[in-house]
Design an enzyme around this catalytic site. Structure first.
Site, mmCIF file in Angstrom:
data_model
loop_
_atom_site.group_PDB
_atom_site.id
_atom_site.type_symbol
_atom_site.label_atom_id
_atom_site.label_comp_id
_atom_site.label_asym_id
_atom_site.label_seq_id
_atom_site.Cartn_x
_atom_site.Cartn_y
_atom_site.Cartn_z
ATOM 1 N N GLY A 100 40.170 40.462 45.878
ATOM 2 C CA GLY A 100 38.903 40.651 46.578
ATOM 3 C C GLY A 100 37.699 40.296 45.728
ATOM 4 O O GLY A 100 36.578 40.153 46.239
ATOM 5 N N LYS A 117 37.074 37.894 37.024
ATOM 6 C CA LYS A 117 37.025 39.120 37.835
ATOM 7 C C LYS A 117 35.574 39.532 38.035
ATOM 8 O O LYS A 117 34.851 39.765 37.058
ATOM 9 C CB LYS A 117 37.798 40.246 37.147
ATOM 10 C CG LYS A 117 37.816 41.546 37.950
ATOM 11 C CD LYS A 117 38.759 42.552 37.347
ATOM 12 C CE LYS A 117 38.712 43.883 38.099
ATOM 13 N NZ LYS A 117 39.645 44.855 37.525
ATOM 14 N N ASP A 129 31.775 43.734 47.819
ATOM 15 C CA ASP A 129 30.800 42.685 47.502
ATOM 16 C C ASP A 129 31.357 41.608 46.564
ATOM 17 O O ASP A 129 30.641 40.687 46.196
ATOM 18 C CB ASP A 129 29.529 43.322 46.890
ATOM 19 C CG ASP A 129 29.838 44.130 45.641
ATOM 20 O OD1 ASP A 129 30.997 44.095 45.162
ATOM 21 O OD2 ASP A 129 28.917 44.808 45.130
ATOM 22 N N GLY A 130 32.604 41.771 46.145
ATOM 23 C CA GLY A 130 33.196 40.747 45.273
ATOM 24 C C GLY A 130 32.708 40.828 43.841
ATOM 25 O O GLY A 130 33.035 39.972 43.017
ATOM 26 N N ARG A 180 39.802 37.105 32.578
ATOM 27 C CA ARG A 180 41.113 37.679 32.240
ATOM 28 C C ARG A 180 42.163 36.582 32.075
ATOM 29 O O ARG A 180 42.085 35.534 32.731
ATOM 30 C CB ARG A 180 41.589 38.609 33.373
ATOM 31 C CG ARG A 180 40.666 39.703 33.753
ATOM 32 C CD ARG A 180 41.389 40.812 34.472
ATOM 33 N NE ARG A 180 41.832 40.470 35.826
ATOM 34 C CZ ARG A 180 42.275 41.368 36.692
ATOM 35 N NH1 ARG A 180 42.343 42.644 36.349
ATOM 36 N NH2 ARG A 180 42.653 41.008 37.905
ATOM 37 N N ARG A 187 51.728 40.585 41.325
ATOM 38 C CA ARG A 187 51.913 42.045 41.410
ATOM 39 C C ARG A 187 53.080 42.374 42.331
ATOM 40 O O ARG A 187 53.473 41.540 43.145
ATOM 41 C CB ARG A 187 50.630 42.681 41.978
ATOM 42 C CG ARG A 187 49.407 42.366 41.159
ATOM 43 C CD ARG A 187 48.186 42.076 42.061
ATOM 44 N NE ARG A 187 47.077 41.551 41.250
ATOM 45 C CZ ARG A 187 46.219 42.304 40.603
ATOM 46 N NH1 ARG A 187 46.288 43.616 40.712
ATOM 47 N NH2 ARG A 187 45.272 41.772 39.854
ATOM 48 N N ASP A 260 49.805 47.538 44.170
ATOM 49 C CA ASP A 260 49.066 46.298 43.957
ATOM 50 C C ASP A 260 48.509 46.232 42.536
ATOM 51 O O ASP A 260 47.966 45.203 42.128
ATOM 52 C CB ASP A 260 47.928 46.147 44.977
ATOM 53 C CG ASP A 260 47.015 47.360 45.022
ATOM 54 O OD1 ASP A 260 47.525 48.461 45.314
ATOM 55 O OD2 ASP A 260 45.819 47.214 44.742
ATOM 56 N N ASN A 261 48.645 47.313 41.790
ATOM 57 C CA ASN A 261 48.202 47.306 40.393
ATOM 58 C C ASN A 261 49.398 47.326 39.444
ATOM 59 O O ASN A 261 49.281 47.735 38.293
ATOM 60 C CB ASN A 261 47.296 48.508 40.111
ATOM 61 C CG ASN A 261 45.948 48.373 40.802
ATOM 62 O OD1 ASN A 261 45.538 47.275 41.174
ATOM 63 N ND2 ASN A 261 45.258 49.486 40.988
HETATM 64 P P1 AMP Z 1 41.642 48.192 42.615
HETATM 65 O O1 AMP Z 1 42.276 49.492 43.024
HETATM 66 O O2 AMP Z 1 40.344 48.308 41.886
HETATM 67 O O3 AMP Z 1 42.626 47.372 41.840
HETATM 68 O O4 AMP Z 1 41.267 47.388 43.932
HETATM 69 C C1 AMP Z 1 41.977 47.461 45.139
HETATM 70 C C2 AMP Z 1 41.618 46.306 46.059
HETATM 71 O O5 AMP Z 1 40.236 46.333 46.365
HETATM 72 C C3 AMP Z 1 41.896 44.940 45.482
HETATM 73 O O6 AMP Z 1 42.347 44.124 46.526
HETATM 74 C C4 AMP Z 1 40.541 44.498 44.984
HETATM 75 O O7 AMP Z 1 40.421 43.102 44.945
HETATM 76 C C5 AMP Z 1 39.615 45.109 46.004
HETATM 77 N N1 AMP Z 1 38.261 45.379 45.490
HETATM 78 C C6 AMP Z 1 37.895 46.350 44.618
HETATM 79 N N2 AMP Z 1 36.575 46.299 44.385
HETATM 80 C C7 AMP Z 1 36.079 45.291 45.128
HETATM 81 C C8 AMP Z 1 34.784 44.744 45.332
HETATM 82 N N3 AMP Z 1 33.700 45.226 44.715
HETATM 83 N N4 AMP Z 1 34.664 43.688 46.171
HETATM 84 C C9 AMP Z 1 35.737 43.181 46.814
HETATM 85 N N5 AMP Z 1 36.985 43.651 46.664
HETATM 86 C C10 AMP Z 1 37.159 44.690 45.833
HETATM 87 MG MG MG Z 2 43.784 46.169 41.709
#
Ligand code: AMP
Ligand code: MG
Length: 493
Positions: A100, A117, A129-130, A180, A187, A260-261
């Site tokens: 994301g 990232k 917001d990416g 990174r 994953r 997913d992590n």
């Molecule tokens: P995480 O638990 O931080 O690894 O994120 C879980 C999911 O949310 C992943 O698919 C990330 O890409 C997405 N994600 C987290 N933060 C954002 C963000 N600010 N904008 C877009 N996608 C996000």
């Molecule tokens: Mg993640």
């Protein structure tokens, strides 16, 4: 710079790119461009990773490189993509997630994938917001290099670049990008995605790709009647077990062990609300959003096993037999304790296993927990005791002196006849002096927010060689200040 110039100019990082993951085809990703951030600046760089990538020594001197790594200029020869995956979050199926905010530039000819990232929205951003904020980007950068310095498998980080562009979280923060690097960012969730959507052909293509690239021995296995997919699951399970043992031994709490992590290569990935324990508390919860304590420190080995079941479920159409899939997970239950005990033994200065090692290990952990004794300081002081014979600095850590003395007696008996200098050296190499405690990261972050990035560089240098003494740096190896326990780190990043 005109729009046209931006379209045609590209930064040459001095890297050669190959298709890598993108060769799998468009079902697995979306091609896209990072979204530019204005006026980028350097926050931190790891020369060790630059060398690993084979970058020229002056790699960071060009403005184009800085712009490219902040998403503001295309990278010559790269075809950026965001990949799709799904996953279980906090034990619940979350459906499609995906990169994301991480955009992969591609794979270098040296076999390393490079990701930006925080480089802007993608089709998988959902409501996000990416972007990534400076605070969490510094934490990820420092921790990935710290883990590597500790000898723990991890994704790496080349650098953090920042911009004053505002990012809205609980308050307004500024944007940053972490570059990174890893052999693969695949994953568990990538497999779950295609399995959940009953796309067996893509599932097989992904598994074949990962096996051929990273687990080629599975092709010629005689395990499970030569079932390559079962052998693959077993290999992932064993790498994961070994990784978890290393986390538990060093006192690392990941904080968000969603599927997913979880890296298919058994790497530590996606640094969010992680924490190195200060006082030893097995039930410690480092993620402020984890109200149930699903990812508490002492839950991690079980959660990893649970996550491996999700992976097994996803691979079932390929493995073909549920019993075989379950059997492929079996060795987790022996690899984890063996790795854990072996590494704990090294922390105790012991090279060979003996009966009674388990109670010795459990005994010390119980004492540490009862007194909430500082985990890193205890082990380092115990190493010092082995070197100089002065037990007071260790003993002083315990209120329960009698309990400690009793344990020390069994420890000393176990070491009867040991070459103390050799044992002390093993302990020094197994018990780090420096870990990325929350308050150390916090201090570096607050300075960086005021545009003083020297704290990031100082910490990086210590954390890259955490077993060295680093004379003059004792302030970074001391007890956490009182305010450290008030730091709240959530999923917000
Ligand atoms: P995480 O638990 O931080 O690894 O994120 C879980 C999911 O949310 C992943 O698919 C990330 O890409 C997405 N994600 C987290 N933060 C954002 C963000 N600010 N904008 C877009 N996608 C996000
Ligand atoms: Mg993640």
């Amino acid at each position: 710079m005109s729009l046209l110039a931006e379209d045609t100019e590209a930064a040459d990082l001095g890297l050669r790119w190959k298709p890598g993951f993108a060769a799998l085809g468009p079902a697995f990703f979306t091609e896209l461009r990072p979204t530019p951030l204005p006026d980028p600046y350097w926050v931190g760089r790891s020369e060790a990773v630059a060398r690993e990538l084979g970058l020229p020594t002056d790699w960071h001197e060009s403005k184009a490189t800085l712009a490219a790594l902040t998403g503001s200029m295309p990278v010559a020869g790269a075809r950026p993509i965001a990949t799709v995956y799904s996953g279980h979050q906090f034990g619940v199926w979350a459906g499609q997630l995906g990169d994301g905010r991480a955009i992969m530039l591609g794979e270098t000819d040296g076999g390393l994938e490079v990701q930006l990232k925080g480089a802007g929205r993608t089709p998988y951003s959902r409501g996000g917001d990416g972007r990534a904020v400076l605070r969490s980007s510094i934490r990820e950068f420092l921790c990935s290099e710290a883990m590597h310095g500790l000898g723990i498998p991890t994704t790496r980080a080349l650098c953090v670049t920042g911009s004053n562009a505002p990012v809205y979280r609980e308050e307004i923060e500024s944007a940053a990008v972490v570059t990174r690097v890893a052999p693969s960012f695949v994953r568990f969730g990538h497999f779950e995605h295609f399995a959940a959507n009953q796309r067996d052909e893509e599932l097989r293509a992904l598994a074949d790709y990962v096996i051929d690239r990273y687990y080629p021995a599975c092709r010629t296995t005689d395990r499970f009647g030569g079932n390559a997919y079962a052998a693959f699951l077993e290999a992932v399970s064993e790498r994961t077990a070994a990784l978890l043992a290393q986390w538990q031994v060093v006192g690392f709490c990941h904080g968000v062990m969603n599927t997913d992590n979880m890296s298919i290569l058994g790497l530590t990935i996606d640094y969010g609300p992680f924490q190195f324990l200060d006082g030893f508390d097995p039930r410690h919860i480092c993620n402020h959003s984890d109200t149930q304590g699903r990812y508490a420190f002492n839950q991690q080995p079980n959660v990893a096993y649970w996550n491996l079941f999700c992976l097994a479920q996803a691979l079932l159409p390929l493995i073909g037999d549920q019993e075989v899939a379950v059997a492929a997970l079996e060795s987790y239950k022996t690899v984890f304790p063996n790795e854990f005990e072996g590494r704990m033994r090294a922390k105790l200065g012991l090279t060979e296993a003996a009966e009674g090692d388990r109670p010795l290990i459990e005994g010390v952990l119980k004492l540490l927990a009862a007194g909430k004794v500082d985990y890193t300081i205890f082990w380092r002081r115990l190493s010092g005791y082995m070197a100089d014979g002065n037990v007071e600095p260790v003993r002083d850590l315990f209120l329960d002196r009698a309990g400690f003395d009793a344990w020390l007696l069994s420890f000393s008996q176990r070491h009867a006849g040991t070459d103390r200098a050799l044992a002390a050296e093993l302990m020094r190499r197994s018990n780090p002096k420096f870990v990325l405690r929350n308050h150390l990261g916090q201090q570096a972050i607050e300075a960086s927010q005021q545009k003083d990035h020297s704290g990031v560089a100082t910490l990086l240098a210590l954390l890259q060689t955490p077993f060295e003494e680093h004379p003059g740096a004792d302030a970074y190896a001391g007890f956490p200040p009182d305010w450290a326990s008030t730091i709240e780190i959530s999923c917000s990043s």
